[in-house]
Scaffold this motif. Structure first.
Motif, PDB file in Angstrom:
ATOM      1  N   SER A 123       1.159   1.093  -6.364  1.00 29.54           N
ATOM      2  CA  SER A 123       1.017   0.637  -4.984  1.00 29.54           C
ATOM      3  C   SER A 123       0.978  -0.888  -4.985  1.00 29.54           C
ATOM      4  O   SER A 123       0.183  -1.505  -5.694  1.00 29.54           O
TER       5      SER A 123
ATOM      6  N   ASN B 264       0.832  -1.217   0.000  1.00 29.68           N
ATOM      7  CA  ASN B 264       0.000   0.000   0.000  1.00 29.68           C
ATOM      8  C   ASN B 264       0.861   1.259   0.000  1.00 29.68           C
ATOM      9  O   ASN B 264       0.465   2.307   0.502  1.00 29.68           O
ATOM     10  N   ASN B 265       2.077   1.124  -0.557  1.00 28.55           N
ATOM     11  CA  ASN B 265       2.939   2.291  -0.651  1.00 28.55           C
ATOM     12  C   ASN B 265       2.356   3.278  -1.659  1.00 28.55           C
ATOM     13  O   ASN B 265       1.570   2.918  -2.541  1.00 28.55           O
TER      14      ASN B 265
END
Length: 908
Positions: free
Chosen positions: A465, A410-411
């Protein structure tokens, strides 16, 4: 060109080696009076990475570009009036810088009555003229004479120079000084110190007084150069060295010293002195180093990829001494990667002696020493530097082949991941590294859609992401390339591990929910501990983020509880609800992440009438866990019971069959009738009394005896199988049996299971089964039970039975797989052999089976019998009224007929 003491007079064109003049050459400036003027240098010729050193000497030829020139335009000489005829007066010589034929060749004097000239050559090679008196002089008649002296060279066109000479006639002086010798030749070492005495001159004058005193001095014709080097004492006549002499500049000097008295009108006397300068080792060798490639003075450059024995620089030596003193030897010190190789007499080459590597040693400081062979020896030491130029011989190097990097899922797109760095030991463009991603496909998408790479810094950034539940590991291949030619590359792998985050909440899968709730029925009299249902949930995360726990958030006081770990919902106390009551309980499922995520389900409990199944006792630890019936356990119990029943049935059938086999053998031994005494009239009664055991199945013995006419009686009794015989209770057969017939009503009797041999195993079938056939499939080897094979090994041709023969067959016979026209043993063929004497005679040959028109070739059954086949064959030959079961694939009913084929039995 490897320049060598020649400045830039000569140039070489690198493309084809053409030599050209670099600047104007003045031979007189380069070589002065040297007869031969040479410009020497070396040229290196390269071909296919090999070199050749060429020594070149260019001789400078003299041209007549200089005229003879006298030191003075006018000069005065004196001569006494009483001088004898033939007296000589030296004159100043003219100078000419040219050599050879272009040098002064002659002198001429203007016409006069008293004087002439004589041209002479000095020891140093200079031509000069002397004035010679041809006629006596008389001062009273003529006191002076004027003549012109002309010097002419031998050039074409010639050049000349002149001077005006005034000759004065002086008064008589009767005595002149006299030298001990008119000429002297002395040697002078070139290293003689200033003031050294060269010669002590002595002249004597017989006069007295002033006329007898002698004064010494150089003659007027002595050049200024000699006057600078030497001096003579005016009173003593001692000749000394005024300045140092150099053998290398000039080796011979010739000069005149005059002795004159102090009286009036003196007449000078002349002494000729020749000074030979001797060489001494006073000059150290000179070193000139010319590199192959040079950017700065005193430094040679060579590529690190140069092969062994490659030329680095040329060393030229020069010693101004002569003879042994001019011979020079060179030595190289500093490093064993280089060595000296002599090229010519005074030239040496610095060559490589081993492979070079700039990354290990980039610069060498060498010492060159040149030493002559003089005594004492003189030497010259020169420091020289060799630098290696870089080659692209090193590929970029990563510190590790695989880099393991972690990034949390979830970057944000564009987030920095890591930086990779490769090193290159080369210089400049050879060591300039650029990075790029190696093309690859990950989950159907190019790798450059996942990450981006800075080609200069090697920094990696995420382009999307990442989701741990979709992708847990990502291998990124990075290639580092330098800027050399040819380009060198290396690769590394970035193993990107996606770190799980608690981003998925638990999902309840059981019981099925509808809009977040589910209905559950349970007996209203369910006791405490009764397991109502089990909440099952899944979490897409892993590890601690997927560890689930169950709790009741609402309705826990209503008599229900849930196991925290298993999710089983059970009754916590005795229920007192009615059938119309509806209880709502909210169950929450939470993971163990940080922060924790949870899901809830609303369970509606409805109560019904019913008997509560017996419940197991609670866990000793008081967990309120109860035994719960599972459908799989019930299925396993049912299957185990079925298998047990099947096993009992098999054991029962095997026991019955074994018992019947034993009874049949006992009856066979006691009630076998004498075939020879059987009457044909008893056949019907025999068949009428048949008890239905003709098709009973009995096991064959494991090792049956072979059917042969030589079989002994004992062998038949012990090994003959007893199967398919008619039983007759206490009935004796007498007379000769003429035949038998099958009865139309026989097929209606109860049929028992029948065991037949099919190829390689026994098969138990029902005689009523219309789908079972004993006919050979045609795909395997035929055996003695095939309906199309002759069971006798002696028959070579099959015989078809008559169309109207008695081939009546019961329905049971047809069902068992006989051919469309059932067969029986022929009644026309006598029995030729008896297997056992007193017992039932055997068939020597059986009637042929009906021909199958679909088969073209028929061969006798000559195959070796297996044990099982031999048992069947023995049954055919040794038993009463045996039946061989063969039939078509599709059995058809045939009409019964009154005609019967009756076998005949005879005693031979």
């Amino acid at each position: 060109m490897m320049k060598q003491f020649n400045d830039s007079f000569i140039r070489v064109r690198e493309s084809d080696g053409e030599l050209t003049v670099g600047e104007r050459i003045d031979r007189e400036r380069i070589c002065r009076h040297t007869p031969q003027c040479l410009i020497t240098f070396d040229v290196v010729h390269f071909s296919k990475e090999r070199y050749r050193l060429i020594h070149v000497e260019v001789e400078i030829k003299d041209i007549n570009d200089n005229s003879p020139e006298f030191p003075n335009k006018e000069s005065v000489v004196e001569i006494s009036e009483n001088a004898a005829v033939g007296s000589r007066i030296p004159l100043d010589p003219a100078a000419d810088a040219d050599v050879g034929s272009n040098y002064i060749q002659s002198y001429q004097i203007s016409v006069n009555s008293h004087f002439t000239i004589d041209v002479l050559l000095r020891a140093d090679g200079v031509k000069y003229a002397e004035l010679v008196l041809m006629k006596e002089l008389d001062r009273e008649t003529q006191s002076s004479y004027t003549v012109e002296l002309v010097a002419t060279d031998g050039g074409n066109p010639y050049r000349s120079g002149s001077t005006k000479i005034t000759i004065k006639v002086t008064d008589f002086n009767d005595n002149s000084p006299v030298f001990d010798q008119n000429s002297f030749s002395v040697s002078l070492p070139e290293d003689a110190p200033v003031g050294a005495v060269i010669l002590d001159l002595n002249a004597v004058d017989a006069d007295e007084g002033l006329n007898g005193e002698v004064a010494y001095g150089f003659g007027k014709q002595v050049s200024h150069e000699i006057r600078e080097l030497f001096q003579v004492d005016n009173k003593s006549g001692r000749l000394t060295l005024r300045s140092p002499v150099d053998f290398e500049d000039k080796s011979t000097y010739e000069l005149d010293v005059q002795a004159t008295d102090l009286g009036p009108n003196p007449t000078p006397s002349v002494c000729k002195i020749i000074i030979h300068v001797t060489d001494v080792n006073d000059n150290a060798p000179e070193i000139s180093i010319t590199p192959m490639t040079s950017i700065s003075t005193g430094i040679a450059y060579i590529s690190e990829s140069a092969e062994k024995d490659s030329l680095v620089a040329l060393i030229s030596t020069l010693d101004r001494d002569s003879g042994v003193n001019s011979q020079v030897h060179c030595t190289l010190y500093g490093h064993d990667h280089f060595k000296l190789r002599q090229a010519y007499e005074d030239s040496y080459m610095i060559v490589t002696a081993a492979a070079l590597d700039r990354e290990r040693i980039r610069e060498y400081n060498l010492t060159v020493m040149a030493e002559d062979f003089g005594s004492p020896a003189l030497r010259k030491i020169t420091q020289y530097t060799i630098r290696l130029t870089d080659e692209n011989d090193n590929a970029p190097h990563f510190t590790k082949a695989v880099y393991e990097v972690s990034v949390v899922e979830n970057n944000a797109p564009g987030a920095y991941i890591t930086t990779v760095q490769a090193s290159d030991a080369d210089l400049d463009n050879n060591g300039k590294i650029t990075y790029r991603l190696v093309d690859s496909v990950i989950m159907g998408s190019p790798v450059n859609t996942f990450v981006s790479l800075n080609s200069v810094s090697g920094s990696i950034y995420a382009l999307r992401s990442f989701n741990y539940e979709v992708m847990k590991l990502l291998d990124i291949h990075i290639k580092a390339s330098d800027g050399g030619s040819p380009q060198l590359q290396s690769t590394a792998v970035i193993r990107l591990k996606i770190v799980d985050q608690n981003d998925n909440q638990p999902s309840i899968i059981e019981p099925p929910l509808y809009k977040g709730s589910a209905g559950i029925f349970l007996p209203k009299d369910a006791p405490a501990g009764y397991v109502v249902t089990q909440i099952k949930a899944t979490d897409a995360d892993e590890g601690i983020n997927a560890q689930l726990s169950y709790t009741i958030t609402d309705g826990g006081h209503l008599g229900f509880s849930v196991n925290k770990d298993t999710g089983k919902v059970h009754v916590s106390r005795q229920l007192t609800y009615d059938l119309t009551d509806n209880v709502k309980v909210t169950v929450a499922v939470s993971d163990n992440g940080s922060p924790a995520l949870s899901s809830t389900a609303i369970i509606h409990f409805s109560f019904i009438e019913g008997t509560v199944p017996s419940m197991p006792s609670m866990d000793q630890n008081g967990n309120a866990e109860l035994f719960e019936w599972d459908m799989s356990i019930a299925i396993i119990i049912v299957l185990a019971g079925s298998c047990s029943l099947l096993l009992l049935a098999i054991i029962l059938i095997t026991t019955i069959c074994s018992r019947r086999k034993k009874e049949t053998r006992d009856d066979d031994k006691e009630d076998i009738p004498n075939v020879e005494n059987v009457e044909s009239g008893h056949v019907d009664s025999l068949i009428a009394n048949h008890n239905g055991k003709v098709f009973d199945a009995h096991p064959f013995p494991e090792n049956p005896p072979l059917a042969s006419s030589n079989t002994t009686e004992t062998g038949c009794e012990d090994g003959r199988p007893a199967a398919g015989i008619f039983e007759s209770n206490s009935r004796v057969m007498e007379g000769k049996l003429k035949g038998y017939s099958t009865l139309p009503g026989y097929g209606k009797e109860t049929v028992r299971p029948i065991t037949i041999w099919k190829g390689n195993s026994f098969t138990t079938i029902s005689a009523r089964d219309p789908h079972i056939s004993g006919k050979d499939s045609g795909k395997g080897d035929s055996d003695f039970n095939d309906s199309d094979s002759d069971i006798s090994g002696d028959v070579h041709k099959k015989e078809s039975p008559p169309t109207n023969s008695l081939w009546a067959c019961t329905s049971e016979c047809k069902v068992l797989g006989h051919s469309d026209r059932c067969w029986s043993p022929s009644a026309t063929r006598p029995n030729t052999s008896m297997a056992c004497g007193p017992h039932l005679s055997t068939f020597s040959k059986t009637a042929s089976l009906p021909r199958n028109t679909g088969r073209e070739n028929y061969y006798p059954a000559l195959l070796p019998k297996t044990n099982a086949l031999e048992s069947v064959y023995e049954k055919v030959q040794h038993q009463e009224f045996d039946y061989i079961l063969v039939g078509p694939q599709t059995p058809a009913r045939i009409q019964e007929t009154d005609e019967m084929s009756i076998p005949e039995y005879t005693n031979s």
